[in-house]
Scaffold this active site. Structure first.
Site, short mmCIF file in Angstrom:
data_model
loop_
_atom_site.label_atom_id
_atom_site.label_comp_id
_atom_site.label_asym_id
_atom_site.label_seq_id
_atom_site.Cartn_x
_atom_site.Cartn_y
_atom_site.Cartn_z
N GLU A 260 63.40 -23.77 -13.53
CA GLU A 260 63.05 -23.64 -14.95
C GLU A 260 62.94 -22.20 -15.43
O GLU A 260 61.85 -21.75 -15.80
CB GLU A 260 61.73 -24.37 -15.24
N GLU B 289 62.88 -33.35 -11.43
CA GLU B 289 61.49 -33.56 -11.85
C GLU B 289 61.47 -34.52 -13.03
O GLU B 289 62.27 -34.41 -13.94
CB GLU B 289 60.79 -32.26 -12.28
C1 GBH Z 1 57.32 -28.48 -14.60
O1 GBH Z 1 57.38 -27.77 -15.80
C2 GBH Z 1 57.14 -27.54 -13.44
O2 GBH Z 1 58.38 -27.27 -12.80
C3 GBH Z 1 56.16 -28.02 -12.41
O3 GBH Z 1 55.83 -26.99 -11.56
C4 GBH Z 1 54.95 -28.58 -13.13
O4 GBH Z 1 53.92 -28.92 -12.26
C5 GBH Z 1 55.39 -29.78 -13.92
O5 GBH Z 1 56.40 -29.45 -14.81
C6 GBH Z 1 54.28 -30.43 -14.74
O6 GBH Z 1 53.86 -29.60 -15.78
O7 GBH Z 1 50.79 -25.60 -22.67
O8 GBH Z 1 52.22 -24.82 -24.45
O9 GBH Z 1 51.92 -23.44 -22.51
C7 GBH Z 1 57.57 -28.55 -16.97
C8 GBH Z 1 57.72 -27.67 -18.18
C9 GBH Z 1 56.60 -25.84 -19.16
C10 GBH Z 1 55.77 -28.00 -19.48
C11 GBH Z 1 55.26 -25.26 -19.55
C12 GBH Z 1 54.45 -27.44 -19.91
C13 GBH Z 1 53.34 -25.59 -20.90
C14 GBH Z 1 53.34 -25.61 -22.37
N1 GBH Z 1 56.44 -27.14 -18.56
N2 GBH Z 1 54.62 -26.15 -20.49
S1 GBH Z 1 51.97 -24.81 -23.04
#
Ligand code: GBH
Length: 446
Positions: free
Chosen positions: A172, A353
């Protein structure tokens, strides 16, 4: 005779592989053991107010000491694939230079353990835990970081290449760009959009250099990127909403897919996001050819769509999971998979994922009833099945995650596992979703 299917009447082909995914910093613990160097997530989590409850990955799910039990679990669930990540700073404690044998040997044992159990390893080389020593030299803002990554990748190919059939370069890159460098909610906690765009380019360059290095090393397995894709839909049919959704699609998806699979940055995103010299100057002649080095497989991670208003804001249209950012929309997975085939060609795809958090806990009988997770996985697997039937070369599916783990800025407060982890005792308890998933994986029926 027709094969009997499960409750939804769907049967997956015999070649389809069911698996589960994790990442190093989220499960391993043993942060200071066997010569591991610190990563930016050690620094970030140990800095007050970055992670909920002050949680860190110091111990996490203690997988570093419990990996045999965890591989037994993967096997007992009838899964054929396990996607994990390698901690760069275990292998190279300061990011470059001398190899730390003990760190490398851990992964060698882990991968051999998978092979002994008939589990196909899918190895991610970078899941956000950049060696702190490299951050001290500018991290992803420094163009050299792309070469440091390629050098690290070469060490992995040399030492582990024969054992790993599937390599994933970066997990990612979008999340590093957006959450690490725009919102500052992930390590290294920067809030600088211009820097984030330079970082995007350096990450993509790192990916391309690592793919090239794999070819140069004569790698006989497959390699590709792991991209989290979010289909962007306009909230209504108005022209402004549709235009805004198109730009959102650029920022969420095409900014990564286009350079890797078409060798060009999307013009609309560049015009809107990178009109200034510092960002343009980061893109040097020849870079896009490196970034577009042919890949063997595309790893797709799907959690949610985005719904976009006329002024470009995100709107909530569907119910969310316990993660406020995650609107639940299984059809989005079908749309993402079929769109790749339509716009980028018929390449092999693995879903690496997909999952939701559920605030679950053992009941009096010791059972963990995570019903919402079963419903989520069922509906998304049905969407994946539909994509398969419409001709997408989808090979496998990995649930996020095998274990409850360190959920980044949410610490241990969000449980994403199909296996419950009691972090006080490190006892693992397969949840209802794990039992359900075992039935799906072993029967191939949904
Ligand atoms: C994945 O990211 C990751 O690859 C993994 O490590 C993680 O544990 C899993 O998802 C579950 O989250 O709160 O506005 O800052 C998924 C994409 C990007 C979604 C960061 C959540 C945070 C948004 N993620 N995002 S914010």
């Amino acid at each position: 005779a027709p094969t009997q299917a499960g409750p939804l009447g769907l049967t997956f082909p015999g070649t389809f592989v069911f698996g589960a995914a994790t990442s190093a910093y989220q499960i391993e613990g043993a942060a200071a053991e066997d010569g591991r160097g610190p990563s930016i997530w050690d620094t970030f989590s140990h800095t007050p107010n970055n992670v909920r409850n002050g949680d860190t990955g110091d111990v996490a799910a203690d997988h570093y000491h419990r990996w045999t039990e965890d591989l037994d679990l993967v096997k007992s669930l009838g899964l054929g694939s396990y996607r994990f990540s390698i901690s760069w700073s275990r292998v190279l404690p300061t990011g470059t230079g001398t190899v730390n044998r003990k760190g490398l040997d851990f992964y060698k044992r882990l991968i051999e353990g998978m092979r002994e159990r008939g589990i196909a390893p899918v190895a991610t080389m970078f899941h956000w835990d950049l060696p702190q020593a490299l951050q001290d030299r500018g991290g992803w803002e420094n163009r050299d970081c792309a070469s440091w990554f390629a050098d690290y990748a070469q060490v992995l190919y040399r030492e582990l290449g024969d054992l790993v059939p599937t390599w994933l370069t970066l997990n990612e890159p979008k999340t590093v760009v957006q959450v690490g460098y725009q919102f500052g909610a992930h390590a290294p906690g920067r809030r600088d959009t211009r820097a984030s765009l330079v970082v995007a380019h350096h990450l993509l360059l790192a990916h391309g250099l690592a793919v090239r290095a794999y070819r140069a090393a004569g790698g006989t397995g497959r390699i590709g990127p792991a991209l989290n894709l979010a289909p962007a839909y306009p909230v209504d049919d108005s022209e402004p909403a549709r235009e805004a959704a198109l730009l959102a699609d650029g920022v969420e998806n095409r900014l990564y897919l286009d350079p890797i699979l078409k060798g060009a940055y999307p013009a609309d995103v560049v015009a809107t996001w990178a009109p200034d010299e510092p960002v343009r100057a980061a893109i040097r002649p020849g870079d896009l050819a490196v970034i577009a080095s042919p890949v063997d497989i595309l790893a797709v991670q799907y959690y949610n769509p985005v719904f976009v208003t006329a002024n470009g804001d995100r709107a909530q249209v569907k119910p969310t999971s316990e993660a406020s950012w995650q609107q639940i929309y299984p059809e989005g997975l079908f749309d993402v998979l079929t769109r790749i085939k339509r716009d980028y060609g018929d390449l092999p795809i693995t879903i690496t994922e997909n999952g939701i958090p559920v605030d679950d806990a053992p009941d009096a009988a010791g059972k963990v009833n995570d019903g919402p997770r079963v419903a989520f996985l069922r509906d998304h697997l049905a969407a994946a099945h539909r994509a398969l039937q419409s001709g997408v070369r989808l090979e496998s599916y990995h649930v996020w995650s095998l274990l409850d783990n360190f959920e980044w800025a949410e610490g241990y407060a969000q449980r994403w596992g199909i296996t419950y982890v009691d972090f006080a005792t490190q006892k693992r308890i397969p949840k209802a979703s794990a039992e359900w998933y075992r039935t799906v994986a072993t029967s191939r029926r949904l």
